[in-house]
Design an enzyme around this catalytic site. Structure first.
Site, PDB file in Angstrom:
ATOM      1  N   LYS A 117       0.837  -1.203   0.000  1.00 56.42           N
ATOM      2  CA  LYS A 117       0.000   0.000   0.000  1.00 56.42           C
ATOM      3  C   LYS A 117       0.870   1.251   0.000  1.00 56.42           C
ATOM      4  O   LYS A 117       0.661   2.193  -0.757  1.00 56.42           O
ATOM      5  CB  LYS A 117      -0.925   0.018   1.224  1.00 56.42           C
ATOM      6  CG  LYS A 117      -1.888   1.171   1.228  1.00 56.42           C
ATOM      7  CD  LYS A 117      -2.279   1.625   2.612  1.00 56.42           C
ATOM      8  CE  LYS A 117      -1.249   2.557   3.194  1.00 56.42           C
ATOM      9  NZ  LYS A 117      -1.591   3.107   4.504  1.00 56.42           N
ATOM     10  N   ASP A 135      -6.118   1.044   1.017  1.00 53.16           N
ATOM     11  CA  ASP A 135      -6.035   1.294   2.455  1.00 53.16           C
ATOM     12  C   ASP A 135      -7.363   0.898   3.095  1.00 53.16           C
ATOM     13  O   ASP A 135      -8.231   0.329   2.431  1.00 53.16           O
ATOM     14  CB  ASP A 135      -5.669   2.767   2.737  1.00 53.16           C
ATOM     15  CG  ASP A 135      -6.858   3.689   2.504  1.00 53.16           C
ATOM     16  OD1 ASP A 135      -7.836   3.266   1.848  1.00 53.16           O
ATOM     17  OD2 ASP A 135      -6.823   4.831   2.990  1.00 53.16           O
TER      18      ASP A 135
END
Ligand code: SF4
Length: 209
Positions: A117, A135
């Site tokens: 991420k 996220d």
């Protein structure tokens, strides 16, 4: 319009100029800020990094901080002890490779506390690489809208989003979904009654049935 087009259309209407809400002036500041933002709000990270990056405005200056000093600076954010260790290690790694954040997924992946991420956020913001960073907001919103299924993990959600949306929309879509999850489709009490996506939303359909 198909479902993806309806979603893009509405997100474009809601968030015309989406951007990362973490404050940074330098490439390494973004990398450090994204690492610090795990399970913490961007607002809280900005409160910590603002004074820290102002006082220590080069990698060399950040490298002069001891682990204890870094902990002291970032102690108001969650998991600050492990994040302080990652912080120190990332600063050392960046200095060792020449003092910049490389556009190199494999090199970044080797850095302490840097996961997929973080890399997606960093590469899309610094290098305009087409990426969808998943996220907590993107994860939740994707499942509620039925873009991914309940059992999908983060990687599966990312893959499904990449299949459903055109490549040139990925980075923008990531920012828009983060903002939509942060301000509209919130974890608790999402604003469904005012949401233009409720006609195509799996979660809303569940709620009313
Ligand atoms: S209808 Fe509610 S749950 Fe569905 S996307 Fe909109 S805010 Fe989120």
């Amino acid at each position: 319009m198909n479902k993806s087009e309806i979603i893009m259309d509405e997100l474009n209407r809601l968030f015309e100029n989406p951007k990362c809400e973490l404050n940074y002036k330098k490439d390494y500041e973004l990398l450090l800020a994204v690492m610090l933002s795990a399970q913490t709000t961007d607002k809280r990270v900005n409160m910590v990094t603002g004074p820290l990056f102002e006082e220590y405005d080069t990698l060399e200056k950040l490298n002069s901080l001891t682990l204890k000093e870094i902990e002291e600076h970032i102690k108001t954010i969650g998991m600050y002890r492990s994040k302080a260790r990652h912080f120190k290690s990332i600063v050392e790694d960046l200095i060792a490779i020449g003092g910049f954040v490389p556009n190199d997924r494999e090199l970044l992946m080797k850095m302490s506390g840097v996961g997929r991420k973080t890399i997606n956020v960093v590469l899309s913001n610094l290098y305009n690489e087409p990426c969808i960073a998943v996220d907590t907001h993107v994860f939740r919103v994707s499942k509620r809208l039925g873009l991914a299924s309940e059992k999908d993990d983060v990687l599966k959600v990312e893959e499904k989003l990449m299949k459903k949306f055109p490549k040139d929309s990925w980075s923008r879509l990531h920012h828009q979904m983060v903002l939509f999850g942060r301000y509209n489709c919130t974890a608790k009490n999402p604003a469904c009654s005012n949401c233009n996506l409720k006609t195509i939303c799996k979660e809303y359909e569940k709620e009313i049935n």
